[in-house]
Motif scaffolding. Structure first.
Motif, PDB file in Angstrom:
ATOM      1  N   GLN A  88       0.944  -1.163   0.039  1.00  0.00           N
ATOM      2  CA  GLN A  88       0.058  -0.085   0.021  1.00  0.00           C
ATOM      3  C   GLN A  88       0.869   1.373  -0.027  1.00  0.00           C
ATOM      4  OE1 GLN A  88      -3.620   0.601   0.051  1.00  0.00           O
ATOM      5  NE2 GLN A  88      -3.475  -1.252  -1.007  1.00  0.00           N
ATOM      6  N   ALA A  89       1.882   1.170   0.839  1.00  0.00           N
ATOM      7  CA  ALA A  89       2.806   2.382   0.948  1.00  0.00           C
ATOM      8  C   ALA A  89       3.345   2.512  -0.601  1.00  0.00           C
ATOM      9  CB  ALA A  89       4.026   2.074   1.892  1.00  0.00           C
ATOM     10  N   ARG A  90       3.847   1.525  -1.368  1.00  0.00           N
ATOM     11  CA  ARG A  90       4.305   1.640  -2.996  1.00  0.00           C
ATOM     12  C   ARG A  90       3.527   2.249  -3.499  1.00  0.00           C
ATOM     13  NH1 ARG A  90       6.111  -3.624  -1.408  1.00  0.00           N
ATOM     14  NH2 ARG A  90       8.243  -3.687  -1.006  1.00  0.00           N
ATOM     15  N   GLU A  91       2.064   1.786  -3.331  1.00  0.00           N
ATOM     16  CA  GLU A  91       1.079   2.379  -4.291  1.00  0.00           C
ATOM     17  C   GLU A  91       0.832   3.949  -4.053  1.00  0.00           C
ATOM     18  OE1 GLU A  91      -2.772   0.411  -4.322  1.00  0.00           O
ATOM     19  OE2 GLU A  91      -1.608  -1.638  -4.626  1.00  0.00           O
ATOM     20  N   ARG A  92       1.102   4.353  -2.797  1.00  0.00           N
ATOM     21  CA  ARG A  92       0.863   5.811  -2.490  1.00  0.00           C
ATOM     22  C   ARG A  92       2.138   6.368  -2.625  1.00  0.00           C
ATOM     23  NH1 ARG A  92      -2.151   5.858   3.573  1.00  0.00           N
ATOM     24  NH2 ARG A  92      -3.678   4.134   3.058  1.00  0.00           N
ATOM     25  N   GLY A  93       3.178   5.834  -3.407  1.00  0.00           N
ATOM     26  CA  GLY A  93       4.331   6.501  -3.774  1.00  0.00           C
ATOM     27  C   GLY A  93       5.377   6.617  -2.593  1.00  0.00           C
ATOM     28  N   CYS A  94       5.395   5.932  -1.743  1.00  0.00           N
ATOM     29  CA  CYS A  94       6.227   5.761  -0.661  1.00  0.00           C
ATOM     30  C   CYS A  94       7.819   5.336  -1.111  1.00  0.00           C
ATOM     31  CB  CYS A  94       5.780   5.228   0.650  1.00  0.00           C
ATOM     32  SG  CYS A  94       4.442   6.149   1.396  1.00  0.00           S
ATOM     33  N   SER A  95       8.845   5.861  -0.749  1.00  0.00           N
ATOM     34  CA  SER A  95      10.170   4.914  -1.279  1.00  0.00           C
ATOM     35  C   SER A  95      10.680   4.306  -0.099  1.00  0.00           C
ATOM     36  CB  SER A  95      11.134   6.212  -1.729  1.00  0.00           C
ATOM     37  OG  SER A  95      11.499   6.980  -0.680  1.00  0.00           O
ATOM     38  N   GLY A  96       9.961   4.317   1.275  1.00  0.00           N
ATOM     39  CA  GLY A  96      10.727   3.887   2.280  1.00  0.00           C
ATOM     40  C   GLY A  96       9.598   3.684   3.565  1.00  0.00           C
ATOM     41  N   ALA A  97      10.113   2.796   4.526  1.00  0.00           N
ATOM     42  CA  ALA A  97       9.259   2.603   5.640  1.00  0.00           C
ATOM     43  C   ALA A  97      10.201   2.896   6.909  1.00  0.00           C
ATOM     44  CB  ALA A  97       8.471   1.336   5.787  1.00  0.00           C
ATOM     45  N   HIS A  98       9.946   3.362   7.962  1.00  0.00           N
ATOM     46  CA  HIS A  98      10.580   3.421   9.188  1.00  0.00           C
ATOM     47  C   HIS A  98       9.558   3.120  10.503  1.00  0.00           C
ATOM     48  CE1 HIS A  98       9.428   7.492  10.330  1.00  0.00           C
ATOM     49  NE2 HIS A  98       9.288   7.428   9.262  1.00  0.00           N
ATOM     50  N   LEU A  99      10.053   2.668  11.557  1.00  0.00           N
ATOM     51  CA  LEU A  99       9.279   2.482  12.779  1.00  0.00           C
ATOM     52  C   LEU A  99      10.200   2.407  13.945  1.00  0.00           C
ATOM     53  CD1 LEU A  99       9.921  -0.840  13.716  1.00  0.00           C
ATOM     54  CD2 LEU A  99       9.042  -1.127  11.280  1.00  0.00           C
ATOM     55  N   GLU A 100       9.845   2.323  15.102  1.00  0.00           N
ATOM     56  CA  GLU A 100      10.717   2.232  16.447  1.00  0.00           C
ATOM     57  C   GLU A 100       9.900   0.967  17.264  1.00  0.00           C
ATOM     58  OE1 GLU A 100       7.571   5.088  16.940  1.00  0.00           O
ATOM     59  OE2 GLU A 100       9.418   5.531  15.810  1.00  0.00           O
TER      60      GLU A 100
END
Length: 137
Positions: A88-100
């Motif tokens: 879904q993030a890719r579909e929204r145009g995101c190039s990365g993900a992060h978290l803690e």
């Protein structure tokens, strides 16, 4: 000007501060394009057994939390939630993900899925660590 600690400043003040920060950030980094992302796993009766909450903004996904009920752990549902959120993030145009996450939670799970550590605070909470991870999508 008076400064005070407030337990609950009220919705209007929270919105004012939130919107003010968004306006400033967008003036420096471009459109926020913020959107929540929820991925929920339910059993046949419709009861939520696992879920992932994230936000996408500035071309990245921030995973707020991923929870799997005790009876669903080890079934692969956590991996499925993460894979769907990343798609879904890719579909929204995101190039990365992060978290803690905390050392007693799931750093190994995220590393197994290609996330890399980029920061850590030891003894937070006492006896454990807070760990930041990221992944290019």
């Amino acid at each position: 000007m008076q400064i005070a600690v407030e337990d609950d400043p009220g919705a209007q003040v929270r919105d004012l501060i939130d919107q003010g920060l968004d306006i400033f950030n967008e003036s420096k980094a471009g459109p926020l394009q913020a959107s929540e992302l929820w991925v929920i796993a339910r059993d046949d009766e419709g009861t939520a057994k696992a879920g992932l909450k994230a936000r996408t903004y500035f071309g990245w996904m921030h995973i707020d939390w991923l929870w799997v009920s005790p009876e669903a752990r080890g079934s692969g549902v956590g991996s499925a939630l993460l894979n769907i959120a990343e798609a879904q993030a890719r579909e929204r145009g995101c190039s990365g993900a992060h978290l803690e996450t905390y050392s007693f939670q799931a750093p190994d799970f995220y590393e197994k899925h290609g996330y890399q550590r980029f920061g850590q605070i030891d003894d937070y909470p006492p006896g454990h660590s807070c760990i930041w991870l990221k992944k290019r999508l």
